[in-house]
Design an enzyme around this catalytic site. Structure first.
Site, mmCIF file in Angstrom:
data_model
loop_
_atom_site.group_PDB
_atom_site.id
_atom_site.type_symbol
_atom_site.label_atom_id
_atom_site.label_comp_id
_atom_site.label_asym_id
_atom_site.label_seq_id
_atom_site.Cartn_x
_atom_site.Cartn_y
_atom_site.Cartn_z
ATOM 1 N N GLU A 246 -9.371 9.042 -0.343
ATOM 2 C CA GLU A 246 -9.245 8.248 0.494
ATOM 3 C C GLU A 246 -7.979 7.603 0.696
ATOM 4 O O GLU A 246 -7.296 7.044 -0.174
ATOM 5 C CB GLU A 246 -10.261 7.041 0.296
ATOM 6 C CG GLU A 246 -11.724 7.398 0.218
ATOM 7 C CD GLU A 246 -12.027 8.155 1.514
ATOM 8 O OE1 GLU A 246 -11.607 7.639 2.870
ATOM 9 O OE2 GLU A 246 -12.835 9.141 1.730
ATOM 10 N N CYS A 280 -5.057 -0.480 3.869
ATOM 11 C CA CYS A 280 -5.014 0.815 4.204
ATOM 12 C C CYS A 280 -5.566 0.673 5.701
ATOM 13 O O CYS A 280 -4.732 1.596 6.650
ATOM 14 C CB CYS A 280 -6.129 1.656 3.483
ATOM 15 S SG CYS A 280 -7.663 1.075 3.362
HETATM 16 P P1 NAD Z 1 -0.305 5.558 -4.967
HETATM 17 O O1 NAD Z 1 -0.700 6.936 -4.246
HETATM 18 O O2 NAD Z 1 0.912 5.711 -5.220
HETATM 19 O O3 NAD Z 1 -1.119 5.315 -6.390
HETATM 20 C C1 NAD Z 1 -2.488 5.423 -6.148
HETATM 21 C C2 NAD Z 1 -3.062 5.512 -7.859
HETATM 22 O O4 NAD Z 1 -2.750 7.182 -7.985
HETATM 23 C C3 NAD Z 1 -2.429 4.929 -8.926
HETATM 24 O O5 NAD Z 1 -3.150 4.428 -9.580
HETATM 25 C C4 NAD Z 1 -1.340 5.779 -9.542
HETATM 26 O O6 NAD Z 1 -0.976 5.498 -10.795
HETATM 27 C C5 NAD Z 1 -2.090 7.107 -9.306
HETATM 28 N N1 NAD Z 1 -1.414 8.361 -9.399
HETATM 29 C C6 NAD Z 1 -0.033 8.440 -8.798
HETATM 30 N N2 NAD Z 1 0.491 9.802 -8.923
HETATM 31 C C7 NAD Z 1 -0.784 10.395 -9.441
HETATM 32 C C8 NAD Z 1 -1.073 11.919 -9.880
HETATM 33 N N3 NAD Z 1 0.109 12.925 -9.662
HETATM 34 N N4 NAD Z 1 -2.023 12.268 -10.483
HETATM 35 C C9 NAD Z 1 -3.131 11.406 -10.524
HETATM 36 N N5 NAD Z 1 -3.040 9.949 -10.265
HETATM 37 C C10 NAD Z 1 -1.885 9.611 -9.815
HETATM 38 O O7 NAD Z 1 -0.951 4.589 -4.008
HETATM 39 P P2 NAD Z 1 -0.526 3.020 -3.978
HETATM 40 O O8 NAD Z 1 0.811 2.652 -3.691
HETATM 41 O O9 NAD Z 1 -1.321 2.548 -5.392
HETATM 42 O O10 NAD Z 1 -1.572 2.503 -2.860
HETATM 43 C C11 NAD Z 1 -1.293 2.395 -1.535
HETATM 44 C C12 NAD Z 1 -1.712 3.436 -0.732
HETATM 45 O O11 NAD Z 1 -3.152 3.337 -0.808
HETATM 46 C C13 NAD Z 1 -1.476 3.262 0.716
HETATM 47 O O12 NAD Z 1 -1.264 4.663 1.109
HETATM 48 C C14 NAD Z 1 -2.799 2.817 1.467
HETATM 49 O O13 NAD Z 1 -3.086 3.446 2.499
HETATM 50 C C15 NAD Z 1 -3.955 3.491 0.526
HETATM 51 N N6 NAD Z 1 -5.202 2.961 0.294
HETATM 52 C C16 NAD Z 1 -6.126 3.496 0.929
HETATM 53 C C17 NAD Z 1 -7.309 3.056 1.213
HETATM 54 C C18 NAD Z 1 -8.684 3.700 1.743
HETATM 55 O O14 NAD Z 1 -9.663 3.416 1.342
HETATM 56 N N7 NAD Z 1 -8.476 4.660 2.653
HETATM 57 C C19 NAD Z 1 -7.570 1.729 0.535
HETATM 58 C C20 NAD Z 1 -6.558 1.093 -0.110
HETATM 59 C C21 NAD Z 1 -5.432 1.699 -0.257
#
Ligand code: NAD
Length: 469
Positions: A246, A280
């Site tokens: 997501e 998001c």
């Molecule tokens: P991010 O992608 O930087 O990190 C999300 C998670 O993934 C963190 O726990 C991070 O440590 C982990 N991660 C990073 N690289 C990884 C890898 N290579 N392998 C496995 N895990 C990894 O996102 P963020 O900055 O924490 O959150 C913001 C984003 O989340 C925005 O794009 C927002 O739109 C999205 N978001 C989406 C929803 C939805 O339901 N669609 C809800 C909330 C936030």
């Protein structure tokens, strides 16, 4: 200095390959705690605990699992103000919204406690006379959860609750920006006696990767940026692992000439700027009928002015800081050459970004296409409703879309033609009931849905059974 801890096998522990500081974005000189970076070994330990307890958890009745989810809800309720304050301090969410998030957590647990005792299959008439044929939903085993920082309690829970309700055990890797909130969540799980089935391994991307790659983890549910989501999807596809990603949005609101302009401006301003645009589902584009552009902009300025910017701990604050200095720098750079229709003032200290409305951009510009995750709204005008819908759909994302109109015909046309997983009429793009399906179209999602009854689809696999006489 507070040492944030992993939660493995019912115990809180430190260890790993180092640590990152979790910083209060409102007062960056205040470190909330040191988030340990979990190693592959620690992840292995957590997965092993989850795997060894899954069979017993699955064998419990749905009613027993429901009882434990209710106990988790009780434990969260008992600490609700402390949890809300932790959200304020660690991620800068305004206190009113932080309290709402905690209440949402309890609602999610209550809802999925109910789901734990609902039917797990259906009878399918057989071609063999007298035979009983039915489908049966079964859990996967160990499910890995990887979550962002912006809903540091609700997102882990809207994944963990359905996963546990149907008999999986889970390992959570929360965001490195919200480790303290994750530890508090683990403490409430501990109080509810869930230590065997809910594990938390702190860390950043490298730790997340060890969870995705672990052979015992049968499914991964991820929420975060589209860049990370696509990388995780690739890894899972190579291993034939079930995944749910997501991701982000470039959510749009259309304002038609027949709309109540004051109401529309308040909806668009709130959707774009509250929590500094870090949802998001935040509104990052608005398309306005060209006949009302000037009047709408006047209303929009007043609406944004009515959203106080400042310390998220203050009851009246609607717009706090963004999560980090890196985010602040990225957003400021992205708008540095923009044509500002409006720009708010902001506090000097803390990771604050001015709430901005930018214009004069084409549909293909970065500001129109890429998620900024900040309080920035790109304004477009359209000469017709068809053109407005075309602009709305001109994005690789498809999470949430709203329309302001008094015309039911326009509303029905929009619902039919807009490419988004969530469509809202005379409502802002954010805010969806916790028991309604949640997720996006196109590049916003791998296509599954979270929350509500449909969440069980991801956390189960279907066995078809035939018993002949
Ligand atoms: P991010 O992608 O930087 O990190 C999300 C998670 O993934 C963190 O726990 C991070 O440590 C982990 N991660 C990073 N690289 C990884 C890898 N290579 N392998 C496995 N895990 C990894 O996102 P963020 O900055 O924490 O959150 C913001 C984003 O989340 C925005 O794009 C927002 O739109 C999205 N978001 C989406 C929803 C939805 O339901 N669609 C809800 C909330 C936030």
């Amino acid at each position: 200095m507070r040492e944030i801890k992993h939660y493995i096998g019912g115990e809180f522990m430190t260890g790993g390959t180092g640590h990152l500081d979790s910083i209060n974005p409102t007062h960056p000189d205040q470190i909330i705690g040191e988030v340990p970076l979990g190693s592959a070994e620690l992840m292995g330990q957590a997965v092993e605990v989850a795997a060894s307890n899954q069979s017993a958890w699955r064998k419990q009745t749905g009613a027993a699992r429901a009882g434990q989810l209710h106990a988790w809800g009780d434990a969260i309720s008992a600490r609700q103000e402390e949890l809300a304050k932790a959200i304020v301090d660690e991620v800068g969410k305004p206190i009113g919204e932080a309290r709402g998030e905690v209440q949402r957590c309890v609602a999610i647990l209550r809802y999925f406690a109910g789901e734990a005792v609902r039917p797990v299959g259906e009878v399918v008439p057989s071609l063999t006379p007298g035979a009983l044929q039915y489908s049966l939903r079964e859990p996967h085993g160990v499910v890995g959860l990887i979550t962002p920082w912006n809903f540091p309690l609700a997102i882990p829970l809207w994944k963990a609750a359905p996963a546990l309700a149907v008999g999986n055990t889970v390992v959570l890797k929360p965001s490195e920006h919200s480790g303290y909130c994750a530890q508090l969540l683990a403490e409430t799980a501990h109080a509810a006696g869930l230590g065997n089935v809910f594990q938390v391994v702190m860390g950043a991307g490298d730790t997340g990767r060890t969870l995705v790659e672990h052979v015992e983890v049968r499914a991964i549910s991820f929420t975060g940026s589209d860049r990370t989501g696509k990388a995780i999807a690739l890894t899972c596809a190579e291993r034939n692992k079930r995944f749910q990603t997501e991701m982000g949005g470039k959510n749009v609101a259309i304002v038609l000439a027949d709309a109540d302009l004051k109401q529309a401006a308040n909806l668009v301003a709130g959707g774009a700027m509250r929590f500094a645009g870090q949802k998001c589902t935040a509104t990052s584009r608005v398309v306005v009928d060209s006949g009302i552009r000037g009047r709408f902009i006047d209303e929009l300025r007043a609406a944004i002015d009515s959203l106080p910017v400042g310390d998220p701990a203050a009851a009246e604050t609607a717009v706090g800081p963004v999560i980090s200095a890196a985010s602040q720098g990225r957003i400021d750079a992205a708008v540095s050459n923009a044509e500002f229709i409006y720009q708010s003032s902001k506090p000097d200290k803390g990771f604050f970004v001015a709430s901005s409305v930018v214009g004069g951009i084409s549909e293909t510009d970065d500001l129109a296409q890429n998620e900024l995750f900040g309080p920035v709204l790109a304004l477009f005008e359209a000469k017709s409703f068809d053109q407005a819908i075309q602009i709305a759909n001109h994005t690789r994302f498809g999470l949430s879309a709203s329309l302001c109109t008094r015309d039911i015909g326009n509303a029905l046309k929009y619902i039919d033609q807009v490419q988004a997983g969530m469509v809202r009429v005379n409502a802002d793009t954010t805010g969806v009931d916790p028991h309604a399906p949640f997720g996006g179209y196109k590049g916003s999602s791998s296509g599954t849905r979270e929350q509500g009854e449909v969440a069980k689809d991801f956390y189960t696999q279907i066995k078809t059974v035939q018993i002949n006489p």
